[in-house]
Design an enzyme around this catalytic site. Structure first.
Site, short mmCIF file in Angstrom:
data_model
loop_
_atom_site.label_atom_id
_atom_site.label_comp_id
_atom_site.label_asym_id
_atom_site.label_seq_id
_atom_site.Cartn_x
_atom_site.Cartn_y
_atom_site.Cartn_z
CG ASP A 188 -24.97 -36.94 -23.08
OD1 ASP A 188 -24.21 -36.94 -22.10
OD2 ASP A 188 -24.58 -36.79 -24.25
CD GLU B 256 -23.52 -34.14 -19.32
OE1 GLU B 256 -22.29 -34.09 -19.23
OE2 GLU B 256 -24.10 -34.64 -20.30
#
EC number: 2.4.1.18
Length: 764
Positions: A431, A484
């Site tokens: 993330d 990401e």
């Protein structure tokens, strides 16, 4: 040393132990040699009487130096197998002496590798381990707190009184204590006293299980003992190229997929009901599902939809539901909201049995400031940078790991290996990688520090990510490591030995933004924004991209996918179907968030669950059928996935018909030489006699049409397929005369077995 000096020394030791200021209890306690033989010293706060049980002997101890230090003399070394009969508060117990066990748990090589940042299995030393020493069962506690004055274990074992079990300080800032007689399920924390005398109660950074929120103690748990049944899956996974396969991912948040009633608790295998874990207050009386219930409900659902993988938003332990799991306090434990570590293992095992891979979100970019967590762990900025200009995300209210510290990097890199080894996961999605790569991320001028070269790049984080990915693929070559990363940082998916970050997939955030911007437009205006729909192809081969429509796009006022679309309900459904079909036929692996597969209307809310009642309405059922069939088509047609990252796999037929907002292209498979023709019409105006060039003459079967009636469309199409005409266009000598339904995408496959004569003959 004279008797008076020894007495004075022991009095001082007793005071230090009583005040939790003794860092070397093994120098005082347990069997100690002396001039007369051996003296056994026992630290037993608030005990009235302690008797030493040595074989058949019962030796009553005395307290000559401190009322809580009980002593007895023996002529020879009693070893560690003696027991103590303790009378305290009217209760008598028998137990082994923790300070009889002088075994050093963390060996020299362990310390060396940890200090280097290269101990990939450090969790096998750190944390609370059920083990045997000298034939005695118990728990070995091992902690890294190099700047602490003292450290103690507290919990169920001592009524949460840190004076009872002081830990022994070892080299390298390691603290250890073996407590005999403890078993799985014991609650504990560490009480850490700083050099300034401040006391902190911390959960175990390497704890393998933690209490259900809002409680936050660690729980002694077994690491071994689960019997896996997925050996063939694991061998197959690591023997193949992870990217040489169709990858269609169902991203989900376990706690808000669906709830159950608290009045209907889950019945455990022993026949007893599990205490329900309440869901949030949007649904009074609702409870969270267990891992076991998810095995029975989620896995069949995902399999029926045809997804290849489930991606779980963070299931590491976290205190606050509203963080969605992205503010982690228990890095080495699946959250207890849904069950035990072994129950999560069984969930993964069941996924593999059904042919479904498991990806988890991994969050090495930051951690919360909760008092029981990593923040200011030993009275210093141990895990985080001390300077907030590089050590704090003020906008998120979280702290940033100090990636320059070897032991901190080791904590994270080993954590990655831990999840693959202990829980057999198949991939991670990291993330907020951009927040790690740039020191000025979400920071105004003057509130960030440049790197050693004066730049904004976080070179420490870069080296950490490279190390993490290198180690991951060294151990698990078939793993997925997905970034990401929302900027244009180069070489994200290039190997580390080529200077890349070492991921093997990157979310294509540019494609996602362009697609949503395009589909939110009134179709009449799309002709002026054709570049949105075509631009991604010009850079799609610069990285190994995954196309993602994720949870981030359906929260905070952004609306869910269906409600981003313009027009009336019919157009919203048709636009949604067209977007999903374009996603599945565009180069790149696929990820969609839960609810998109049936046209969820409301924004995702972590406090609720999905709008499953919408499946009672045919348009939503139609979107679900579409996604099912897209996954069937995708897996059956290697042209849609085999050459995702090779320019051979895609060829424009025509990307310039912006007046009609129509595009056409081919997806090609280098291994078989087969190809598909894809034509999309992104306006509500249907087109008859729309001509598309193709490379070979013959019959082209219509194998997919988003406007089919079963998906909720108007059922326009091409009667199962079309033969070619000898009418050149788009650089080809042959072409198809097609009917393009409104707001649709249609896929054709050349059928070499059908001749033009057969295809043009009238049907019976």
């Amino acid at each position: 040393m004279g008797g008076a000096a020894v007495l004075d020394w022991m009095v001082q030791d007793g005071v230090r132990l009583e005040n939790c200021r003794h860092d070397h209890p093994l120098a005082v306690l347990g069997p100690q040699p002396d001039d007369q033989g051996w003296t056994v010293r026992v630290w037993m706060p608030e005990a009235q009487k302690v008797t030493l049980l040595l074989g058949s002997q019962e030796i009553v101890t005395s307290t000559p130096n401190h009322p809580w230090i009980f002593e007895a003399s023996t002529p020879s070394d009693p070893g560690s197998n003696y027991k103590l009969r303790v009378e305290r508060g009217g209760i008598t117990t028998e137990q082994h002496d923790p300070w009889a066990f002088r075994h050093e748990w963390m060996g020299e090589m362990d310390r060396h590798l940890f200090a280097e940042g290269n101990h990939h299995h450090i969790w096998q030393r750190m944390g609370a381990h059920l083990t045997q020493i000298d034939g005695i069962s118990g728990v070995m506690f091992c902690l890294w707190a190099p700047n602490a004055l003292t450290a103690s274990v507290l919990g169920d074992l001592n009524s949460w009184d840190g004076r009872h079990h002081p830990m022994q300080k070892r080299l390298g800032g390691i603290w250890e204590l073996f407590v005999p007689g403890l078993d799985a399920g014991t609650l504990y924390k560490y009480e850490i006293r700083s050099q300034e005398g401040h006391c902190y109660q911390k959960a175990d950074p390497y704890g393998f299980q933690h209490e259900v929120r809002p409680d936050n103690s660690s729980v002694v748990a077994r690491l071994e003992g689960y019997s896996w049944s997925d050996s063939s899956w694991m061998q197959d996974r690591d023997s193949r190229n992870a990217l040489d396969q169709p990858i269609s991912v169902y991203e989900m948040h376990i706690g808000s997929w669906i709830h159950a009633s608290a009045d209907e608790p889950w019945i455990q295998p022993d026949g007893q009901p599990r205490a329900p874990v309440p869901a949030a207050d949007m649904k009074p009386g609702a409870r969270l599902l267990t891992y076991a219930e998810l095995s029975d409900r989620l896995i069949p659902y995902v399999k029926e939809r045809g997804f290849t993988h489930i991606e779980l938003m963070p299931i590491t332990e976290h205190p606050f539901d509203g963080s969605w799991g992205y503010q982690v306090t228990g890095w080495y434990a699946p959250t207890s909201r849904y069950g035990t570590p072994d129950e999560f293992r069984a969930f993964v095992d069941r996924c593999h049995a059904e042919g479904i891979g498991v990806i988890i979100d991994w969050v090495p970019g930051h951690f919360p400031k909760d008092a029981h967590g990593l923040a200011f762990f030993d009275g210093t900025h141990l895990y985080e940078h001390g300077d907030p200009r590089i050590g704090e995300h003020k906008e998120w209210g979280t702290l940033i790991f100090n990636y320059s510290r070897n032991e901190v990097r080791n904590f994270l890199v080993a954590n990655l290996v831990f999840w693959f080894e202990q829980f057999h996961i198949d991939g991670i999605r990291v993330d907020a990688v951009a927040s790690m790569l740039y020191r000025d991320y979400l920071r105004p001028d003057g509130e960030w520090l440049p790197n050693e070269n004066g730049g904004r790049e976080n070179t420490e984080a870069v080296r950490f990510l490279q190390q993490a990915n290198h180690v991951l693929f060294q151990h698990y070559p078939g793993a997925l490591s997905i970034a990401e990363e929302s900027t244009t940082w180069p070489m994200v998916t290039q190997p580390t030995d080529m200077g890349g970050l070492g991921f093997n997939l990157k979310w294509n955030m540019g494609w996602m933004h362009d697609m949503l911007d395009y589909f939110e437009l009134d179709p009449w205006f799309r002709q002026f924004h054709q570049n949105n729909i075509t631009f991604s192809i010009w850079y799609t081969y610069t990285e190994n991209f995954m196309l993602a429509l994720s949870h981030d796009e359906v929260v905070h006022g952004k609306s869910h996918l269906l409600h981003k679309m313009p027009g009336d309900d019919w157009q919203k459904y048709a636009n949604t179907r067209a977007l999903l079909a374009y996603m599945w036929t565009h180069p790149g692996k696929k990820t969609i968030f839960m609810g998109m597969e049936f046209g969820q209307r409301a924004e995702w809310n972590v406090w609720g669950d999905l709008e499953w009642d919408l499946l009672n309405y045919e348009p939503h059922k139609g979107i679900q059928r579409l996604v099912d069939d897209l996954n069937v088509l995708y897996k059956a047609q290697p042209a849609l996935w085999r050459d995702d990252f090779d320019q051979f796999g895609f060829q424009w037929i025509d990307c310039n018909d912006n007046r009609h907002s129509v595009i056409s292209f081919m997806r090609r498979d280098s291994a078989s030489g087969t190809w598909l023709v894809v034509v999309a019409n992104f306006t509500p105006q249907s087109h008859a006699n729309y001509r598309v060039g193709v490379p070979l003459e013959g019959f082209y079967e219509e194998i997919f049409n988003t406007d089919a009636a079963k998906y909720g469309g108007s059922n326009l199409g091409n009667m199962g397929g079309k033969p070619t005409d000898a009418c050149g266009i788009h650089g080809y000598e042959h072409s198809l005369d097609l009917c393009l339904p409104p707001l649709s995408l249609v896929v054709f496959q050349h059928d070499p077995k059908r001749t033009l004569i057969e295809s043009s003959a009238p049907s019976d």
